[in-house]
Motif scaffolding. Structure first.
Motif, short mmCIF file in Angstrom:
data_model
loop_
_atom_site.label_atom_id
_atom_site.label_comp_id
_atom_site.label_asym_id
_atom_site.label_seq_id
_atom_site.Cartn_x
_atom_site.Cartn_y
_atom_site.Cartn_z
N ASP A 112 -6.93 -1.69 -3.17
CA ASP A 112 -6.19 -2.38 -2.12
C ASP A 112 -6.97 -3.62 -1.71
O ASP A 112 -8.19 -3.63 -1.78
CB ASP A 112 -6.02 -1.44 -0.92
CG ASP A 112 -4.70 -1.68 -0.21
OD1 ASP A 112 -4.04 -2.68 -0.54
OD2 ASP A 112 -4.34 -0.88 0.66
N GLU A 113 -6.25 -4.65 -1.32
CA GLU A 113 -6.87 -5.93 -0.93
C GLU A 113 -7.86 -6.40 -2.00
O GLU A 113 -9.03 -6.64 -1.71
CB GLU A 113 -7.60 -5.81 0.41
CG GLU A 113 -6.95 -4.92 1.46
CD GLU A 113 -5.65 -5.46 2.02
OE1 GLU A 113 -5.36 -6.66 1.80
OE2 GLU A 113 -4.90 -4.68 2.64
N SER A 130 0.84 -1.21 0.00
CA SER A 130 0.00 0.00 0.00
C SER A 130 0.87 1.25 0.00
O SER A 130 0.53 2.27 -0.61
CB SER A 130 -0.92 0.02 1.22
OG SER A 130 -1.56 -1.20 1.37
MG LIG Z 1 -1.92 -2.85 2.37
#
Ligand SMILES: [Mg+2]
Ligand SMILES: Nc1ncnc2c1ncn2[C@@H]1O[C@H](COP(=O)(O)OP(=O)(O)OP(=O)(O)O)[C@@H](O)[C@H]1O
Length: 440
Positions: free
Chosen positions: A230-231, A177
């Motif tokens: 993200d994810e 991230s």
């Molecule tokens: Mg992350």
């Protein structure tokens, strides 16, 4: 202040605001409106009035806020007169607000897009490439995909097409991230749309896939743009029989949008991050053309991280110390190291808190580092020459000499912090890298 006067003050302010508004002094009006609303809210909170009175104040506040919002827009753009106070925004005005491509005839779509716009990171996070330790190959790949095509568009014509999908995968806390934040900062010519899966999942039937579709349309309208999810695993895990209907639809929409018939994805990069890449659907995996492994940091990267996380806090560690720390943190992730350093940074604070004796030292003044003063106080042991019995309450704010972070502090934090990544996951990640990925 008594509550009655607070309310009165709010009313006064709002009267002034409307006056300024009428006189076209929009800048002042905006300030006054905002100020007034603050007072009104204060009055609601602490006032003994009944519910109905509160409700009517709230309604009024909403109106003032709406007006303030319009004024803000107007002042920001410096174009077009805002609509007269009180009247609703004209159709024309709305169009210029919403910007590029969306068609106003579809209120649903507008609603969805405005929901999405709320989820987008507009501010630049201010993480530079140099703030990310190690990961050179990953940085190169991202530069190749993001920075170069924008800087030299003619370089990427014909058969040389920039990457459309990049997946960052690796153990938790290794900077996936964080790296994406660096991309957002460094690619300052493109729009960075950062969405998390919760922004895209709606409880209403059919709305989720519309949100996905809108996300891509928004990106196309503002290209060049980068969509960062993200994810991703939570959105696009492999299709199975018992998954919910809506999860399946989100995924299908993703497949179509990322590489489907009739969808022009020029100038759009989809960046994904996950720490469990093996659950990704095979078709989604294929659409992330480049899959970059973000491994646990190597020794030299760990040394850099210790330095980066210490920043400009006063410390007396030397190169050798950093090397030693790096050598003894095999298996620690970037996040683990940042926690060790943060803990070490707190130790001088604890030292000040618990000290029973202080002594005088000279050093740079906390107010102005260019002046050296000799009456600073620093914690010491009772046996030290010049030790005075006192505690931190007796030390004046600008007389404290900040005890530097030492190797001892570091080692102490190190001994209490364990690595968070386990062997099992590493094996799985390695296997995925062998099968589908590339080193980062
Ligand atoms: Mg992350
Ligand atoms: N290579 C690095 N350089 C500098 N700092 C790092 C690095 N890797 C991790 N960190 C630190 O660790 C923190 C956590 O990293 P980040 O949130 O990027 O992890 P992640 O890989 O996204 O983990 P997860 O998979 O759990 O989401 C960052 O805020 C940063 O301070």
């Amino acid at each position: 202040m008594a509550t009655g006067t607070i309310l009165q003050k709010a009313i006064d302010l709002v009267t002034k605001a409307t006056e300024a508004d009428k006189n076209k002094d929009y800048e002042n009006a905006l300030k006054l409106y905002e100020h007034a609303v603050e007072y009104f809210l204060h009055a609601i909170k602490y006032d003994a009035q009944g519910e109905r009175a509160k409700e009517s104040i709230r309604l009024k506040c909403q109106q003032y806020l709406d007006r303030a919002e319009k004024l803000k827009d107007y002042l920001k753009k410096g174009k077009k007169k805002p609509v007269a106070a009180g009247s609703e925004g004209s159709k024309e005005d709305k169009k210029s607000d919403s910007g590029d491509s969306d068609n106003d005839s579809d209120p649903d779509k507008k609603k969805l897009q405005s929901r999405l716009e709320g989820a987008i990171v507009v501010e630049k996070p201010n993480v530079k490439w140099s703030d990310v330790a190690g990961l050179d190959l990953a940085k190169e790949a991202l530069k190749e995909a993001v920075i170069l095509p924008i800087r030299f568009p003619h370089f990427f014509t014909g058969k040389r097409i920039p990457w459309k999908g990049i997946l960052l995968f690796g153990p938790p806390g290794t900077g996936k991230s964080y790296l994406a934040k660096a991309v957002a900062t460094e690619a300052n010519n493109s729009n960075f749309l950062s969405v998390s899966s919760s922004d895209l999942v709606s409880k209403w039937l059919g709305e989720s896939e519309k949100l996905v579709k809108n996300l891509f349309e928004l990106a196309r309208a503002r290209k060049p743009s980068i969509i960062f999810i993200d994810e991703v695993d939570s959105l696009c895990s492999s299709r199975s029989d018992n998954e919910s209907e809506s999860a399946r639809r989100i995924k299908t929409e993703f497949l179509v949008q990322m590489q489907g018939v009739g969808n022009d994805n020029d100038g759009i990069l989809v960046l994904g991050a996950t720490n469990i890449p093996w659950v990704l659907d095979a078709a989604i995996r294929r659409r992330f053309e480049k899959r970059i492994y973000i491994p646990l940091p190597e020794e030299h990267a760990r040394a850099t991280m210790f330095k980066l996380h210490l920043g400009n806090t006063s410390h007396n560690l030397n190169e050798d110390d950093f090397k030693k720390l790096a050598a003894s943190t095999e298996g620690y992730s970037g996040a683990d190291i940042s926690i060790i350093v943060r803990d070490a940074l707190m130790q001088p604070v604890r030292l000040v808190q618990t000290a029973t004796h202080f002594k005088r030292v000279s050093g740079p003044s906390p107010k102005d580092a260019s002046i050296i003063v000799s009456d600073l106080l620093t914690p010491c042991s009772p046996g030290d020459p010049g030790a005075m019995e006192m505690n931190w309450m007796d030390v004046e704010g600008d007389k404290l000499y900040e005890p530097p972070v030492t190797m001892k502090h570091m080692l102490k934090s190190l001994s209490t912090t364990r690595p968070t990544v386990n062997e099992e996951d590493l094996i799985k990640l390695d296997k995925f890298k062998e099968d589908f990925g590339q080193e980062g």
